[in-house]
Motif scaffolding. Structure first.
Motif, PDB file in Angstrom:
ATOM      1  N   ALA A 230       0.837  -1.209   0.000  1.00 46.69           N
ATOM      2  CA  ALA A 230       0.000   0.000   0.000  1.00 46.69           C
ATOM      3  C   ALA A 230       0.865   1.249   0.000  1.00 46.69           C
ATOM      4  O   ALA A 230       0.584   2.232  -0.716  1.00 46.69           O
ATOM      5  CB  ALA A 230      -0.933  -0.019   1.212  1.00 46.69           C
ATOM      6  N   ALA A 231       1.950   1.235   0.785  1.00 44.43           N
ATOM      7  CA  ALA A 231       2.847   2.388   0.833  1.00 44.43           C
ATOM      8  C   ALA A 231       3.546   2.588  -0.505  1.00 44.43           C
ATOM      9  O   ALA A 231       3.732   3.728  -0.964  1.00 44.43           O
ATOM     10  CB  ALA A 231       3.882   2.187   1.945  1.00 44.43           C
ATOM     11  N   ALA A 232       3.919   1.473  -1.154  1.00 38.58           N
ATOM     12  CA  ALA A 232       4.575   1.581  -2.461  1.00 38.58           C
ATOM     13  C   ALA A 232       3.636   2.184  -3.491  1.00 38.58           C
ATOM     14  O   ALA A 232       4.031   3.041  -4.296  1.00 38.58           O
ATOM     15  CB  ALA A 232       5.060   0.203  -2.906  1.00 38.58           C
ATOM     16  N   GLU A 233       2.410   1.741  -3.470  1.00 38.17           N
ATOM     17  CA  GLU A 233       1.434   2.272  -4.436  1.00 38.17           C
ATOM     18  C   GLU A 233       1.147   3.752  -4.180  1.00 38.17           C
ATOM     19  O   GLU A 233       0.900   4.522  -5.113  1.00 38.17           O
ATOM     20  CB  GLU A 233       0.140   1.451  -4.353  1.00 38.17           C
ATOM     21  CG  GLU A 233       0.297   0.047  -4.923  1.00 38.17           C
ATOM     22  CD  GLU A 233      -0.872  -0.866  -4.564  1.00 38.17           C
ATOM     23  OE1 GLU A 233      -1.847  -0.360  -3.961  1.00 38.17           O
ATOM     24  OE2 GLU A 233      -0.789  -2.066  -4.877  1.00 38.17           O
ATOM     25  N   ALA A 234       1.232   4.138  -2.899  1.00 39.13           N
ATOM     26  CA  ALA A 234       0.988   5.549  -2.557  1.00 39.13           C
ATOM     27  C   ALA A 234       2.241   6.397  -2.718  1.00 39.13           C
ATOM     28  O   ALA A 234       2.171   7.639  -2.625  1.00 39.13           O
ATOM     29  CB  ALA A 234       0.470   5.651  -1.121  1.00 39.13           C
ATOM     30  N   GLY A 235       3.391   5.759  -2.944  1.00 43.26           N
ATOM     31  CA  GLY A 235       4.635   6.496  -3.083  1.00 43.26           C
ATOM     32  C   GLY A 235       5.125   7.093  -1.789  1.00 43.26           C
ATOM     33  O   GLY A 235       5.711   8.180  -1.775  1.00 43.26           O
ATOM     34  N   GLU A 236       4.880   6.361  -0.669  1.00 40.55           N
ATOM     35  CA  GLU A 236       5.228   6.889   0.642  1.00 40.55           C
ATOM     36  C   GLU A 236       6.090   5.887   1.421  1.00 40.55           C
ATOM     37  O   GLU A 236       5.981   4.673   1.247  1.00 40.55           O
ATOM     38  CB  GLU A 236       3.950   7.157   1.459  1.00 40.55           C
ATOM     39  CG  GLU A 236       3.008   8.165   0.822  1.00 40.55           C
ATOM     40  CD  GLU A 236       1.674   8.242   1.550  1.00 40.55           C
ATOM     41  OE1 GLU A 236       0.906   9.173   1.231  1.00 40.55           O
ATOM     42  OE2 GLU A 236       1.415   7.386   2.425  1.00 40.55           O
ATOM     43  N   GLY A 237       6.938   6.413   2.304  1.00 38.72           N
ATOM     44  CA  GLY A 237       7.606   5.585   3.296  1.00 38.72           C
ATOM     45  C   GLY A 237       8.742   4.727   2.790  1.00 38.72           C
ATOM     46  O   GLY A 237       9.184   3.823   3.496  1.00 38.72           O
ATOM     47  N   MET A 238       9.246   4.992   1.597  1.00 36.38           N
ATOM     48  CA  MET A 238      10.396   4.244   1.073  1.00 36.38           C
ATOM     49  C   MET A 238      11.009   5.021  -0.069  1.00 36.38           C
ATOM     50  O   MET A 238      10.372   5.918  -0.642  1.00 36.38           O
ATOM     51  CB  MET A 238       9.964   2.847   0.616  1.00 36.38           C
ATOM     52  CG  MET A 238       9.002   2.831  -0.569  1.00 36.38           C
ATOM     53  SD  MET A 238       8.291   1.192  -0.905  1.00 36.38           S
ATOM     54  CE  MET A 238       7.205   0.973   0.514  1.00 36.38           C
ATOM     55  N   SER A 239      12.230   4.667  -0.409  1.00 35.97           N
ATOM     56  CA  SER A 239      12.902   5.368  -1.504  1.00 35.97           C
ATOM     57  C   SER A 239      12.241   5.019  -2.832  1.00 35.97           C
ATOM     58  O   SER A 239      11.550   4.012  -2.964  1.00 35.97           O
ATOM     59  CB  SER A 239      14.379   4.967  -1.546  1.00 35.97           C
ATOM     60  OG  SER A 239      14.515   3.619  -1.977  1.00 35.97           O
ATOM     61  N   ALA A 240      12.504   5.878  -3.820  1.00 37.56           N
ATOM     62  CA  ALA A 240      11.937   5.633  -5.146  1.00 37.56           C
ATOM     63  C   ALA A 240      12.439   4.314  -5.720  1.00 37.56           C
ATOM     64  O   ALA A 240      11.689   3.588  -6.394  1.00 37.56           O
ATOM     65  CB  ALA A 240      12.300   6.791  -6.082  1.00 37.56           C
ATOM     66  N   VAL A 242      13.389   1.523  -4.051  1.00 41.43           N
ATOM     67  CA  VAL A 242      12.726   0.384  -3.401  1.00 41.43           C
ATOM     68  C   VAL A 242      11.270   0.298  -3.863  1.00 41.43           C
ATOM     69  O   VAL A 242      10.753  -0.794  -4.126  1.00 41.43           O
ATOM     70  CB  VAL A 242      12.808   0.511  -1.867  1.00 41.43           C
ATOM     71  CG1 VAL A 242      11.924  -0.526  -1.190  1.00 41.43           C
ATOM     72  CG2 VAL A 242      14.252   0.363  -1.404  1.00 41.43           C
ATOM     73  N   ARG A 243      10.623   1.451  -3.964  1.00 34.48           N
ATOM     74  CA  ARG A 243       9.226   1.464  -4.434  1.00 34.48           C
ATOM     75  C   ARG A 243       9.130   0.818  -5.808  1.00 34.48           C
ATOM     76  O   ARG A 243       8.232  -0.006  -6.060  1.00 34.48           O
ATOM     77  CB  ARG A 243       8.723   2.897  -4.496  1.00 34.48           C
ATOM     78  CG  ARG A 243       7.321   3.034  -5.097  1.00 34.48           C
ATOM     79  CD  ARG A 243       6.830   4.475  -5.047  1.00 34.48           C
ATOM     80  NE  ARG A 243       5.477   4.585  -5.565  1.00 34.48           N
ATOM     81  CZ  ARG A 243       5.178   4.957  -6.803  1.00 34.48           C
ATOM     82  NH1 ARG A 243       6.145   5.290  -7.660  1.00 34.48           N
ATOM     83  NH2 ARG A 243       3.903   5.013  -7.189  1.00 34.48           N
ATOM     84  N   ALA A 244      10.059   1.141  -6.689  1.00 36.62           N
ATOM     85  CA  ALA A 244      10.029   0.575  -8.037  1.00 36.62           C
ATOM     86  C   ALA A 244      10.190  -0.953  -7.992  1.00 36.62           C
ATOM     87  O   ALA A 244       9.544  -1.686  -8.752  1.00 36.62           O
ATOM     88  CB  ALA A 244      11.128   1.199  -8.893  1.00 36.62           C
ATOM     89  N   LYS A 245      11.041  -1.444  -7.082  1.00 45.17           N
ATOM     90  CA  LYS A 245      11.257  -2.886  -6.970  1.00 45.17           C
ATOM     91  C   LYS A 245      10.002  -3.600  -6.465  1.00 45.17           C
ATOM     92  O   LYS A 245       9.646  -4.673  -6.953  1.00 45.17           O
ATOM     93  CB  LYS A 245      12.435  -3.161  -6.034  1.00 45.17           C
ATOM     94  CG  LYS A 245      13.774  -2.719  -6.615  1.00 45.17           C
ATOM     95  CD  LYS A 245      14.882  -2.748  -5.564  1.00 45.17           C
ATOM     96  CE  LYS A 245      16.180  -2.222  -6.150  1.00 45.17           C
ATOM     97  NZ  LYS A 245      17.258  -2.123  -5.131  1.00 45.17           N
TER      98      LYS A 245
END
Length: 311
Positions: A230-240, A242-245
């Motif tokens: 959910a955080a990855a989809e929202a673009g929150e709480g992690m680096s760009a 890690v989010r992409a991975k």
């Protein structure tokens, strides 16, 4: 004084593989048959009963070491260990012939000792262990060399793992604190941690570019895999990066948690009777089997260990 109730769950295949590779094969039955795994497993059982003093013991069995429903979700699951694909049943696992030949003897020795063997069609021993540990009404010790079962560790319910990866002379008792110290996650987060990390020995690819440290950090921040996604989809709480991975692994993350999690609710009736000393007829049968197969002191030690159980 009778012992307090305690359930010992054996990841049986993990233990007889360890026995096979740990006991020299030069000792054989009178007809030359290999017996090192059978002898080694008996000694392992004797040691475990002596050290951890259970009242109930179950040999959990792989009725299907590679269930099709797990393969359907992740085709690479344990694929490197398949030697023959079987359309109508479990695929044939790569097992050394001298070990395969000992499986019937191992089952026979367990039966003579009064240790129930429990397996469930289309499920692994891990799933049997997961269900029995989840529903146990007494403390549980799980004996395995498989880290995946760390997901069952639970101090509050007195469920722990006796980890054999460093050998039977260097057993490790895994509790909540041990899991946290090793991996930085709670046991309840371990399945999500393992899903992200992956496991080459099981053919689980994991999330590309996410290792143990990153997986632990994400779980510390977001609680579980649902929160991480959910955080990855929202673009929150992690680096760009890690989010992409995480987003790139969407297909894998949709199915992998089901593969990694052990089944907690199989239709299993756990044995209610405590393991008990062998009666004279049973002891004679165990002695006769030991003489026939040259099981030597290994059977004697296992019978003696069981004799100390008062229930």
């Amino acid at each position: 004084m009778p012992r307090a109730d305690k359930l010992l769950l054996l990841d049986t295949a993990s233990l007889y593989f360890r026995a096979f590779y740990g006991v020299p094969d030069k000792v054989t039955a009178p007809d030359g048959s290999p017996i090192n795994a059978a002898r080694g497993l008996l000694d392992i059982i004797a040691k475990l009963i002596t050290l951890y003093e259970p009242t109930h013991v179950v040999a959990c069995w792989d009725d299907d070491w590679r269930p099709q429903w797990r393969v359907d979700l992740i085709p690479s699951y344990k694929s490197h260990r398949v030697v023959e694909v079987v359309a109508t049943g479990p695929d044939v696992e790569e097992v050394p012939d001298p070990l395969e030949a000992q499986i019937p003897l191992i089952r026979q020795t367990l039966g003579l000792l009064g240790i129930p063997i429990i397996g469930v069609a289309e499920h692994e021993a891990d799933d049997v262990i997961g269900t029995l540990a989840t529903h146990a009404t007494m403390p549980v010790d799980i004996v395995t060399g498989d880290r995946d079962l760390f997901q069952l560790v639970d101090d509050a319910r007195d469920v722990r793992v006796i980890y054999t990866a460093r050998g039977m002379s260097n057993l490790e008792i895994v509790t909540d604190a041990v899991v946290v110290a090793k991996y930085g996650v709670l046991p309840g987060q371990y399945a999500d941690f393992a899903t992200m990390r992956g496991d080459a020995s099981d053919g689980l690819p994991g999330v590309a570019g996410v290792g143990e440290k990153t997986a632990a950090t994400l779980l510390q921040s977001h609680g579980d895999l649902i929160g991480i996604r959910a955080a990855a989809e929202a673009g929150e709480g992690m680096s760009a990066g890690v989010r992409a991975k995480i987003l790139a692994a969407t297909g894998y993350l949709d199915v992998a948690p089901t593969v990694v999690a052990v089944a907690p609710d199989l239709d299993i009736v756990a044995p209610t009777e405590a393991l008990r000393p062998l009666d004279p007829a049973e002891a004679d049968a165990a002695t006769a089997l030991a003489e026939k197969w040259n099981l030597g002191g290994s059977m004697t030690r296992a019978v003696a260990a069981i004799a100390t159980i008062e229930g």
